[in-house]
Design a protein around this motif. Structure first.
Motif, PDB file in Angstrom:
ATOM      1  N   ARG A  47       8.472   0.082 -10.588  1.00  0.00           N
ATOM      2  CA  ARG A  47      10.002   0.880  -9.699  1.00  0.00           C
ATOM      3  C   ARG A  47       9.501   1.758  -8.961  1.00  0.00           C
ATOM      4  N   GLU A  48       8.560   2.672  -9.386  1.00  0.00           N
ATOM      5  CA  GLU A  48       8.002   3.816  -8.391  1.00  0.00           C
ATOM      6  C   GLU A  48       7.456   3.353  -7.022  1.00  0.00           C
ATOM      7  N   LYS A  49       6.763   2.073  -7.241  1.00  0.00           N
ATOM      8  CA  LYS A  49       6.174   1.427  -5.998  1.00  0.00           C
ATOM      9  C   LYS A  49       7.107   1.152  -5.167  1.00  0.00           C
ATOM     10  N   ASN A  50       8.235   0.372  -5.736  1.00  0.00           N
ATOM     11  CA  ASN A  50       9.291  -0.120  -4.913  1.00  0.00           C
ATOM     12  C   ASN A  50      10.066   0.963  -4.063  1.00  0.00           C
ATOM     13  N   ARG A  51      10.342   2.328  -4.820  1.00  0.00           N
ATOM     14  CA  ARG A  51      10.697   3.321  -4.205  1.00  0.00           C
ATOM     15  C   ARG A  51       9.872   3.889  -3.043  1.00  0.00           C
ATOM     16  N   VAL A  52       8.846   3.896  -3.205  1.00  0.00           N
ATOM     17  CA  VAL A  52       7.806   4.244  -2.033  1.00  0.00           C
ATOM     18  C   VAL A  52       7.949   3.312  -0.924  1.00  0.00           C
ATOM     19  N   ILE A  53       7.910   2.010  -0.946  1.00  0.00           N
ATOM     20  CA  ILE A  53       8.280   0.888  -0.270  1.00  0.00           C
ATOM     21  C   ILE A  53       9.466   1.208   0.528  1.00  0.00           C
ATOM     22  N   GLU A  54      10.412   1.565  -0.079  1.00  0.00           N
ATOM     23  CA  GLU A  54      11.917   1.614   0.545  1.00  0.00           C
ATOM     24  C   GLU A  54      11.865   2.865   1.183  1.00  0.00           C
ATOM     25  N   GLN A  55      11.209   3.943   0.760  1.00  0.00           N
ATOM     26  CA  GLN A  55      10.950   5.241   1.668  1.00  0.00           C
ATOM     27  C   GLN A  55      10.029   4.711   2.827  1.00  0.00           C
ATOM     28  N   LEU A  56       9.172   4.238   2.947  1.00  0.00           N
ATOM     29  CA  LEU A  56       8.271   3.786   3.970  1.00  0.00           C
ATOM     30  C   LEU A  56       9.002   3.052   4.905  1.00  0.00           C
ATOM     31  N   LYS A  57       9.881   2.049   4.409  1.00  0.00           N
ATOM     32  CA  LYS A  57      10.539   1.057   5.566  1.00  0.00           C
ATOM     33  C   LYS A  57      11.383   1.954   6.094  1.00  0.00           C
ATOM     34  N   LYS A  58      12.217   2.914   5.595  1.00  0.00           N
ATOM     35  CA  LYS A  58      13.198   3.878   6.151  1.00  0.00           C
ATOM     36  C   LYS A  58      12.550   4.676   7.370  1.00  0.00           C
ATOM     37  N   THR A  59      11.139   5.166   7.050  1.00  0.00           N
ATOM     38  CA  THR A  59      10.537   5.784   7.802  1.00  0.00           C
ATOM     39  C   THR A  59       9.956   5.084   9.070  1.00  0.00           C
ATOM     40  N   ILE A  60       9.709   4.009   8.965  1.00  0.00           N
ATOM     41  CA  ILE A  60       9.198   3.026   9.949  1.00  0.00           C
ATOM     42  C   ILE A  60      10.294   2.807  10.818  1.00  0.00           C
ATOM     43  N   SER A  61      11.778   2.572  10.047  1.00  0.00           N
ATOM     44  CA  SER A  61      12.763   2.151  10.919  1.00  0.00           C
ATOM     45  C   SER A  61      13.234   3.682  11.544  1.00  0.00           C
ATOM     46  N   GLN A  62      12.781   4.547  11.209  1.00  0.00           N
ATOM     47  CA  GLN A  62      13.351   5.695  12.143  1.00  0.00           C
ATOM     48  C   GLN A  62      12.133   6.042  13.301  1.00  0.00           C
ATOM     49  N   MET A  63      10.829   5.853  12.990  1.00  0.00           N
ATOM     50  CA  MET A  63      10.043   5.871  13.972  1.00  0.00           C
ATOM     51  C   MET A  63      10.250   4.932  15.080  1.00  0.00           C
ATOM     52  N   ARG A  64      10.381   3.628  14.594  1.00  0.00           N
ATOM     53  CA  ARG A  64      10.793   2.637  15.729  1.00  0.00           C
ATOM     54  C   ARG A  64      11.850   3.044  16.714  1.00  0.00           C
ATOM     55  N   GLN A  65      12.732   3.882  16.281  1.00  0.00           N
ATOM     56  CA  GLN A  65      13.753   4.143  17.245  1.00  0.00           C
ATOM     57  C   GLN A  65      13.403   5.380  18.032  1.00  0.00           C
ATOM     58  N   ARG A  66      12.108   5.753  17.837  1.00  0.00           N
ATOM     59  CA  ARG A  66      11.799   6.966  18.606  1.00  0.00           C
ATOM     60  C   ARG A  66      10.484   6.778  19.645  1.00  0.00           C
TER      61      ARG A  66
END
Length: 51
Positions: free
Chosen positions: A14-33
């Motif tokens: 569960r903790e690793k899944n939370r980290v993965i979801e946060q990384l996905k959000k970060t990647i998405s934000q970075m791709r926009q920039r």
């Protein structure tokens, strides 16, 4: 004892899944920039570090 190990494994997943979801959000934000060239460089650096 086995039940406790399963509970701990579940919590770790569960903790690793939370980290993965946060990384996905970060990647998405970075791709926009960043431009395509910058993105390629980021991916290359990520692969050097993690792969």
């Amino acid at each position: 004892m086995a039940k406790r190990a399963l509970i701990e494994a579940r919590d770790e997943i569960r903790e690793k899944n939370r980290v993965i979801e946060q990384l996905k959000k970060t990647i998405s934000q970075m791709r926009q920039r960043v431009t395509v060239n910058e993105e390629d460089e980021i991916v290359r650096q990520f692969e050097e570090f993690y792969v």
